[in-house]
Design a protein around this motif. Structure first.
Motif, short mmCIF file in Angstrom:
data_model
loop_
_atom_site.label_atom_id
_atom_site.label_comp_id
_atom_site.label_asym_id
_atom_site.label_seq_id
_atom_site.Cartn_x
_atom_site.Cartn_y
_atom_site.Cartn_z
N THR A 126 23.99 2.94 33.95
CA THR A 126 23.15 4.00 33.69
C THR A 126 24.20 5.03 33.36
N ILE A 127 23.61 6.63 32.60
CA ILE A 127 24.72 7.16 32.35
C ILE A 127 23.64 8.67 33.35
N TYR A 128 24.35 9.61 33.82
CA TYR A 128 23.18 10.53 34.08
C TYR A 128 23.96 12.28 33.75
N PHE A 129 23.01 12.97 32.62
CA PHE A 129 23.79 14.01 32.83
C PHE A 129 22.92 15.21 33.56
N SER A 130 23.58 16.49 34.18
CA SER A 130 23.27 17.22 35.32
C SER A 130 22.68 17.75 34.36
N HIS B 73 20.52 9.47 31.07
CA HIS B 73 19.06 9.62 31.63
C HIS B 73 20.21 11.57 31.53
N TYR B 74 18.92 12.41 31.04
CA TYR B 74 18.48 13.65 31.22
C TYR B 74 17.22 14.36 31.55
N GLU B 75 16.94 14.33 33.22
CA GLU B 75 15.91 15.31 34.02
C GLU B 75 14.73 13.66 33.22
N GLY B 76 14.93 13.03 33.59
CA GLY B 76 13.72 11.64 33.73
C GLY B 76 14.07 10.81 32.28
N LYS B 77 14.44 11.97 31.14
CA LYS B 77 14.11 10.93 29.90
C LYS B 77 15.37 10.81 29.71
N MET B 78 14.50 9.91 28.59
CA MET B 78 15.66 8.57 28.26
C MET B 78 15.13 8.16 26.79
N GLY C 265 13.68 8.65 21.34
CA GLY C 265 12.37 8.17 20.77
C GLY C 265 12.10 10.07 20.69
N PRO C 266 10.58 10.29 20.25
CA PRO C 266 9.59 11.65 20.93
C PRO C 266 9.99 11.00 22.12
N GLY C 267 10.35 12.82 22.80
CA GLY C 267 10.12 13.37 24.28
C GLY C 267 11.37 12.08 25.30
N GLY C 268 11.91 11.48 24.52
CA GLY C 268 12.90 10.64 24.65
C GLY C 268 14.66 11.92 25.46
N PHE C 269 15.98 11.10 25.66
CA PHE C 269 16.49 12.21 25.82
C PHE C 269 17.31 13.28 24.91
N PRO C 270 17.80 14.84 25.76
CA PRO C 270 16.76 15.89 24.87
C PRO C 270 17.88 15.52 23.98
N THR C 271 17.10 16.02 22.60
CA THR C 271 18.47 16.19 21.10
C THR C 271 19.25 17.35 21.55
#
Length: 631
Positions: free
Chosen positions: A397-401, A427-432, A435-441
């Motif tokens: 897993t990779i996280y961005f603060s 992941h960023y703030e629970g988003k991965m 697709g829509p609603g996933g990792f912030p573009t």
């Protein structure tokens, strides 16, 4: 007789010959006739010996003399004459004029002349110049130049330069130039036409790119004419699904039977695509296709051309509404130059010190997680050192603060040889996810993974999640995961090979704050110097617990030094038994300024019998050595 009467008589006698007046009155006509007759009887000899002047003088004296005697009066003029007459005969004229002038006298005599001229001029100057000036010279001259300037020079120079150059500059030069000469290339970030979206009506820089969705050919998301996939070597499509966006390949483009079936436009992607009518695929070598391939042709309004310089195999299998054509004179010099620019940027960015922390946690497990903890700076730099492989090769897993949003994120993966990157879920703030609603573009478009030294990079390494962010790889790249979202800048080869299908999704690299451009860096304050490299050696300069190893420092130091003063006189001659059997990369510290180290695998293309005609086998000076053939 009064003196006035005598003078009147004297005048009349003088005018008598002209006006006809005699000494005794006005002549009658008879008297005039008698006088004419008398004149006619004058002896010719006498007339010839007496001048008219003499006659007048004699007659005048006679009249004046007799006039005095008859009147009993004597004029002062006559007294002198009478005295003279006692000595000289009356008939003899005097040789001196009379005292009184004969001309009409003025009624008043002029003033007595001065005894001698004055030594000072009169107040009003005379017409003729005097021997001395009439007025003393002025204290300061007027028209003639003065011996000293009338006004002190100004403290600061005027806006325009003087006609003649001064011996000293008017303004102190700046400490150092703001940009190097090549800075006018306008190569911001990855470069104009390689980084942010371009084109008329291009995708708005105010918006983050859309998520990855199904294609709606009649409702495209936007325009992007920049190069999405750049390959400095060759592209090999072995097992893959799609390649989205414009593509430039300086070597060969080969698609095998299980290779991607869609280029430029894809079934699933961002659908921010090139303008119709352009050249969407450019190939410096040959093209081949072992299957049918859709190229930007889902609706009639979508069309583009494929242009190649070498030969073609099955070019009828490239299905496009445009053309597939060979151009033996295809000019790819712009892209050849970009290889050098991108290599320089990769090396320079790899020298930037860390501003954030890459924290790895495994809790004793075979694999763990890596968190990229961003700081407060606008540009967040993370350096993964060669001895920190677990941060990229052993993660699930990779996280961005949270603080990474709206930041420019640069991740430098140091180390040569073969590097493997786990395509772990980001992941960023629970988003991965992509697709829509996933990792912030927005983070995807602000993230760059830089591999400045690796000979080859495998993105996937057995994992199959979407790999977010653009990549800059100076060696070869293998995409073995399901997909990569971002610009793909690879100076070597690309091997597209994944058993789970694999797609290149077109995203721009357009971070909120631009990365420093090495072509525009003020060397006095920003360029990497040996002193700053030494600072990188300190354990606290990168990560709090990791030191920059000597092996990674040396390439950085060597890249800042000048090339050797002069080459060796002649290459060493080796015996046949010791002749090099490989064509390998020349180390950075032996390359001239402006050249950048490549990888052994790239140089291996120059080894016989490959005989490649493109990079790096066509460079002068070469960046490879050994058993190489250069074109």
């Amino acid at each position: 007789m009064k003196i006035s009467s005598t003078i009147s008589l004297f005048v009349l006698i003088l005018l008598a010959p002209i006006t006809g007046i005699s000494a005794y009155g006005w002549n009658s006509s008879k008297a005039m006739a008698d006088e004419i007759e008398l004149s006619a009887n004058i002896n010719k000899a006498t007339v010839s010996t007496r001048t008219l002047k003499k006659i007048i003088r004699e007659e005048r004296r006679f009249v004046l003399f007799n006039s005095r005697r008859l009147n009993g009066e004597c004029l002062s003029i006559c007294e002198a004459e009478a005295e003279a007459g006692t000595q000289n005969p009356i008939n003899e004229p005097t040789d001196k004029p009379s005292i009184s002038p004969t001309k009409s006298p003025t009624d008043r005599p002029s003033k007595n002349p001065t005894k001698s001229p004055t030594d000072t001029p009169s107040v009003t100057p005379t017409k003729s110049p005097t021997d001395k000036p009439s007025v003393s010279p002025t204290v300061t001259p007027t028209k003639s130049p003065t011996d000293k300037p009338s006004i002190s020079p100004t403290k600061s120079p005027t806006a325009s330069s003087t006609k003649s150059p001064t011996d000293k500059p008017s303004v102190t030069p700046t400490t150092s130039p703001s940009c190097k000469p090549v800075c006018d290339d306008q190569q911001e970030n990855l470069g104009d036409g390689f980084s942010a979206a371009t084109g008329v009506g291009g995708y708005s820089s105010e918006q983050c790119y859309p998520p990855i969705v199904q294609l709606d050919a009649n409702n495209l998301a936007g325009i992007d004419d920049s190069v999405a996939v750049f390959v400095g070597g060759s592209y090999y499509g072995r097992r893959a699904a799609e390649v989205e966006g414009n593509m430039v390949v300086l070597g060969d483009l080969s698609v095998e039977s299980n290779g991607p079936g869609n280029f430029v436009s894809v079934g699933v992607g961002t659908h921010v695509l090139p303008t119709s009518g352009g050249e969407c695929i450019k190939v410096g070598g040959s093209i081949s296709a072992a299957r049918d391939i859709q190229v930007f042709n889902q609706v009639p309004s979508m069309y583009c051309d494929i242009v190649y310089k070498g030969s073609a195999t099955n070019n009828n299998r490239w299905k496009t509404n445009g053309s597939v054509r060979r151009d033996a004179n295809l000019d790819l010099s712009e892209y050849e130059k970009m290889k050098t620019v991108l290599a320089e940027k990769s090396q320079y960015w790899s020298t930037l010190p860390s501003t954030g922390q890459a924290i790895y946690e495994s809790w004793g497990n075979p694999t763990g997680q890596t968190t990229y903890e961003c700081g407060s700076e606008d540009v967040q730099v993370f350096n993964i050192l060669p001895n920190e492989r677990e941060k990229i090769e052993g993660v699930h897993t990779i996280y961005f603060s949270k603080s990474c949003l709206d930041k420019t994120i640069l991740i430098n993966v140091h180390g040569d040889g073969n590097r493997n990157i786990d395509a772990a879920a980001m992941h960023y703030e629970g988003k991965m996810g992509f697709g829509p609603g996933g990792f912030p573009t927005c983070i995807t478009s602000s993230l760059l993974w830089n591999f400045p030294d690796a000979d080859s990079v495998d993105i996937g390494n057995g994992r199959t999640s979407e790999f977010h962010g653009s990549v800059l790889i100076t060696g070869d790249m293998t995409l073995s995961t399901s997909g990569q979202s971002g610009r793909t800048m690879v100076l070597g080869d690309i091997i597209h090979d994944s058993d789970s299908g694999s797609e290149f999704h077109s995203y721009e690299f357009n971070p909120p704050t631009s990365l420093p451009n090495p072509a525009c860096v003020d060397e006095s304050t920003q360029a990497l110097t040996e002193s700053s490299v030494k600072a990188l050696e300190a354990p606290t300069k990168y990560e709090s617990t990791q030191a920059l190893t000597e092996s990674s420092v040396k390439p950085l130091v060597s890249s800042t030094k000048s090339p050797t003063k002069s080459p060796t006189k002649s290459p060493t001659t080796a015996s046949s038994s010791s002749a090099p059997s490989k064509c390998t990369a020349i180390p950075q510290n032996r390359l001239p300024s402006g050249s950048w180290k490549t990888t052994n695998s790239n140089c291996n293309k120059c080894k016989p019998p490959n005989n490649k005609k493109w990079w790096p086998c066509n460079l002068n000076p070469p960046i490879c050595e050994g058993n190489c053939i250069f074109k």
